[in-house]
Design a protein around this motif. Structure first.
Motif, PDB file in Angstrom:
ATOM      1  N   CYS A   1     -12.144 -12.435 -27.904  1.00  0.00           N
ATOM      2  CA  CYS A   1     -11.252 -13.489 -28.372  1.00  0.00           C
ATOM      3  C   CYS A   1     -11.449 -13.718 -29.858  1.00  0.00           C
ATOM      4  O   CYS A   1     -12.569 -13.618 -30.376  1.00  0.00           O
ATOM      5  CB  CYS A   1     -11.520 -14.796 -27.628  1.00  0.00           C
ATOM      6  SG  CYS A   1     -11.193 -14.726 -25.858  1.00  0.00           S
ATOM      7  N   LYS A   2     -10.346 -14.038 -30.523  1.00  0.00           N
ATOM      8  CA  LYS A   2     -10.427 -14.336 -31.950  1.00  0.00           C
ATOM      9  C   LYS A   2      -9.480 -15.481 -32.277  1.00  0.00           C
ATOM     10  O   LYS A   2      -8.376 -15.559 -31.751  1.00  0.00           O
ATOM     11  CB  LYS A   2     -10.058 -13.112 -32.793  1.00  0.00           C
ATOM     12  CG  LYS A   2     -10.244 -13.337 -34.284  1.00  0.00           C
ATOM     13  CD  LYS A   2     -10.016 -12.079 -35.098  1.00  0.00           C
ATOM     14  CE  LYS A   2     -10.249 -12.363 -36.581  1.00  0.00           C
ATOM     15  NZ  LYS A   2     -10.014 -11.158 -37.421  1.00  0.00           N
TER      16      LYS A   2
ATOM     17  N   ALA B   1     -15.614 -18.429 -29.181  1.00  0.00           N
ATOM     18  CA  ALA B   1     -15.234 -18.610 -30.574  1.00  0.00           C
ATOM     19  C   ALA B   1     -15.513 -17.323 -31.346  1.00  0.00           C
ATOM     20  O   ALA B   1     -16.636 -17.091 -31.799  1.00  0.00           O
ATOM     21  CB  ALA B   1     -15.991 -19.779 -31.182  1.00  0.00           C
ATOM     22  N   ASP B   2     -14.501 -16.468 -31.451  1.00  0.00           N
ATOM     23  CA  ASP B   2     -14.609 -15.214 -32.189  1.00  0.00           C
ATOM     24  C   ASP B   2     -15.747 -14.341 -31.674  1.00  0.00           C
ATOM     25  O   ASP B   2     -16.520 -13.772 -32.444  1.00  0.00           O
ATOM     26  CB  ASP B   2     -14.790 -15.474 -33.688  1.00  0.00           C
ATOM     27  CG  ASP B   2     -13.596 -16.198 -34.289  1.00  0.00           C
ATOM     28  OD1 ASP B   2     -12.476 -15.995 -33.787  1.00  0.00           O
ATOM     29  OD2 ASP B   2     -13.786 -16.963 -35.252  1.00  0.00           O
TER      30      ASP B   2
ATOM     31  N   ARG C   1      -5.188 -14.159 -34.103  1.00  0.00           N
ATOM     32  CA  ARG C   1      -5.452 -15.116 -33.020  1.00  0.00           C
ATOM     33  C   ARG C   1      -5.040 -14.447 -31.711  1.00  0.00           C
ATOM     34  O   ARG C   1      -3.855 -14.281 -31.440  1.00  0.00           O
ATOM     35  CB  ARG C   1      -4.670 -16.413 -33.228  1.00  0.00           C
ATOM     36  CG  ARG C   1      -5.108 -17.172 -34.470  1.00  0.00           C
ATOM     37  CD  ARG C   1      -4.526 -18.576 -34.491  1.00  0.00           C
ATOM     38  NE  ARG C   1      -3.094 -18.584 -34.708  1.00  0.00           N
ATOM     39  CZ  ARG C   1      -2.251 -19.391 -34.069  1.00  0.00           C
ATOM     40  NH1 ARG C   1      -2.693 -20.212 -33.129  1.00  0.00           N
ATOM     41  NH2 ARG C   1      -0.970 -19.367 -34.346  1.00  0.00           N
TER      42      ARG C   1
ATOM     43  N   LYS D   1      -7.935 -19.405 -32.783  1.00  0.00           N
ATOM     44  CA  LYS D   1      -7.655 -20.512 -31.871  1.00  0.00           C
ATOM     45  C   LYS D   1      -6.226 -20.433 -31.356  1.00  0.00           C
ATOM     46  O   LYS D   1      -5.379 -19.752 -31.916  1.00  0.00           O
ATOM     47  CB  LYS D   1      -7.868 -21.852 -32.584  1.00  0.00           C
ATOM     48  CG  LYS D   1      -9.276 -22.072 -33.096  1.00  0.00           C
ATOM     49  CD  LYS D   1      -9.351 -23.363 -33.900  1.00  0.00           C
ATOM     50  CE  LYS D   1     -10.747 -23.563 -34.497  1.00  0.00           C
ATOM     51  NZ  LYS D   1     -10.817 -24.771 -35.351  1.00  0.00           N
TER      52      LYS D   1
ATOM     53  N   GLN E   1      -7.511 -25.374 -30.157  1.00  0.00           N
ATOM     54  CA  GLN E   1      -8.689 -25.127 -29.330  1.00  0.00           C
ATOM     55  C   GLN E   1      -8.966 -23.629 -29.238  1.00  0.00           C
ATOM     56  O   GLN E   1      -8.054 -22.805 -29.321  1.00  0.00           O
ATOM     57  CB  GLN E   1      -8.477 -25.685 -27.920  1.00  0.00           C
ATOM     58  CG  GLN E   1      -8.346 -27.192 -27.854  1.00  0.00           C
ATOM     59  CD  GLN E   1      -9.647 -27.915 -28.146  1.00  0.00           C
ATOM     60  OE1 GLN E   1     -10.706 -27.512 -27.675  1.00  0.00           O
ATOM     61  NE2 GLN E   1      -9.579 -28.983 -28.926  1.00  0.00           N
ATOM     62  N   TYR E   2     -10.258 -23.307 -29.067  1.00  0.00           N
ATOM     63  CA  TYR E   2     -10.635 -21.910 -28.858  1.00  0.00           C
ATOM     64  C   TYR E   2     -10.223 -21.453 -27.456  1.00  0.00           C
ATOM     65  O   TYR E   2      -9.949 -22.263 -26.566  1.00  0.00           O
ATOM     66  CB  TYR E   2     -12.136 -21.725 -29.042  1.00  0.00           C
ATOM     67  CG  TYR E   2     -12.601 -21.808 -30.472  1.00  0.00           C
ATOM     68  CD1 TYR E   2     -12.311 -20.792 -31.371  1.00  0.00           C
ATOM     69  CD2 TYR E   2     -13.344 -22.906 -30.919  1.00  0.00           C
ATOM     70  CE1 TYR E   2     -12.740 -20.869 -32.690  1.00  0.00           C
ATOM     71  CE2 TYR E   2     -13.779 -22.981 -32.232  1.00  0.00           C
ATOM     72  CZ  TYR E   2     -13.465 -21.961 -33.110  1.00  0.00           C
ATOM     73  OH  TYR E   2     -13.883 -22.038 -34.409  1.00  0.00           O
ATOM     74  N   TRP E   3     -10.197 -20.157 -27.274  1.00  0.00           N
ATOM     75  CA  TRP E   3      -9.903 -19.574 -25.967  1.00  0.00           C
ATOM     76  C   TRP E   3     -11.032 -19.911 -24.985  1.00  0.00           C
ATOM     77  O   TRP E   3     -12.187 -20.074 -25.378  1.00  0.00           O
ATOM     78  CB  TRP E   3      -9.780 -18.057 -26.069  1.00  0.00           C
ATOM     79  CG  TRP E   3      -8.721 -17.591 -27.026  1.00  0.00           C
ATOM     80  CD1 TRP E   3      -8.890 -17.294 -28.346  1.00  0.00           C
ATOM     81  CD2 TRP E   3      -7.339 -17.370 -26.744  1.00  0.00           C
ATOM     82  NE1 TRP E   3      -7.709 -16.899 -28.907  1.00  0.00           N
ATOM     83  CE2 TRP E   3      -6.728 -16.931 -27.946  1.00  0.00           C
ATOM     84  CE3 TRP E   3      -6.554 -17.487 -25.585  1.00  0.00           C
ATOM     85  CZ2 TRP E   3      -5.370 -16.614 -28.026  1.00  0.00           C
ATOM     86  CZ3 TRP E   3      -5.202 -17.169 -25.671  1.00  0.00           C
ATOM     87  CH2 TRP E   3      -4.626 -16.749 -26.870  1.00  0.00           C
TER      88      TRP E   3
END
Length: 336
Positions: free
Chosen positions: A201-202, A231-232, A190, A204, A209-211
């Motif tokens: 980004c990877k 999201a990833d 993460r 949450k 929440q996602y970045w």
């Protein structure tokens, strides 16, 4: 190797329907920042052991520059540009060559890292030219063409003696991927890694929440135009409004068309690309800017693995946005 920074990352949230369960709330977040590649970096990750990897990350980025920085006289790319061939010492040169070949072929040469002679002629790069408006473009175009590079996993050579490479439009994205991979080897899954505006980004955050990353307003640099949930995925931006200069009333921008040798006028202000990794996004954002809005739209009819957010001026001179279907629900505009 900094070329354009149009992305800002935030530890912020806006509500989305998320199906996954929230991440562990008590995992410590580590924040690291520093300087590299003529720019800055910001890294955030969640680690149950609360480890700080700044020393290791700085070491990786220094080694990366020893391979691909045109601003280091002792780098591998500088050595190659002065000679006819190179046997790789570090593990970074070959992957960038391979990805460059892929994007060069896919975009019909809109992305071409042999553009160095034109970059220098227009006054960018490590060598500054006093009179870029007098550059002999026709002559310099004879020195451009990735088809004049041949390579394998251990070495690279030239088919023409004066060919030179400039990975400024792709290497920084790859360095982001390298740092992300390093964190994964430490069982960290993460994280947000940002170097000079290039982001991967990877996972949450602790709130489940996602970045979220921010896209700069090209008409008002330093202000936020939009935010996007990552999201990833990776995100990079290319634009024509930061890295430029004026001489004798003429504006010279750093994004050059390698097929024509010119810095052509375009309605496109910035191109943000979202892809599976930052090396892919970084290479394509440069190519897309050269291709223009219509060219981008045509290209993406066959490439559903890549999403874009393009800011451009319409016929009335007002800024508009084009966004692909894959990210429409993940973009929030914060400026008109």
């Amino acid at each position: 190797m900094n070329r354009f920074a149009g992305v800002v990352c935030f530890l912020m949230s806006w509500t989305l329907p998320l199906s996954d369960e929230a991440a562990t709330l008590e995992t410590p977040m580590v924040s690291i920042s520093g300087e590299a590649q003529g720019t800055t970096y910001h890294i955030k990750y969640f680690d149950g052991q609360n480890r700080n990897f700044k020393v290791q990350i700085d070491s990786i980025l220094t080694e990366f520059d020893k391979s691909l920085s045109n601003y280091r006289k002792d780098s591998e790319i500088a050595e190659f540009n002065k000679s006819s061939s190179l046997t790789f010492r570090l593990p970074y040169f070959y992957p960038v060559l391979k990805k460059s070949e892929e994007i060069f072929n896919a975009t019909d040469g809109a992305f071409d890292p042999t553009i160095m002679p034109l970059v220098e002629a227009y006054g960018f790069g490590p060598k500054k030219k006093i009179d870029p408006e007098n550059a002999n473009v026709d002559s310099l175009l004879q020195l451009i063409g990735f088809q004049n590079i041949q390579f394998n996993k251990t070495s690279v050579s030239k088919k023409k003696p004066h060919i030179r490479l400039d990975f400024n439009g792709i290497a920084q994205g790859y360095s982001v991927d390298i740092i992300g991979h390093f964190l994964e080897t430490k069982n960290i899954n993460r994280f947000m890694v940002e170097i000079g505006g290039e982001v991967v980004c990877k996972g949450k955050k602790n709130d489940g929440q996602y970045w979220v990353a921010g896209i700069e307003n090209p008409l008002v640099p330093g202000t936020l135009h939009s935010s996007i949930v990552l999201a990833d995925r990776a995100m990079t931006t290319a634009g024509n409004y930061r890295n430029h200069f004026k001489k004798n009333g003429q504006v010279f921008n750093h994004i050059i068309n390698p097929k024509t040798g010119s810095m052509e006028q375009s309605s496109v202000l910035s191109v943000t690309v979202i892809a599976k990794d930052a090396i892919t996004a970084d290479g394509y954002d440069t190519a897309f800017f050269v291709m223009g809005l219509d060219g981008i739209k045509r290209f993406l009819t066959k490439r559903k693995d890549i999403d874009v957010y393009v800011l451009y001026t319409n016929d009335e001179g007002k800024m508009e946005a084009f966004v692909t279907e894959g990210i429409k629900n993940f973009i929030k505009e914060t400026a008109n």
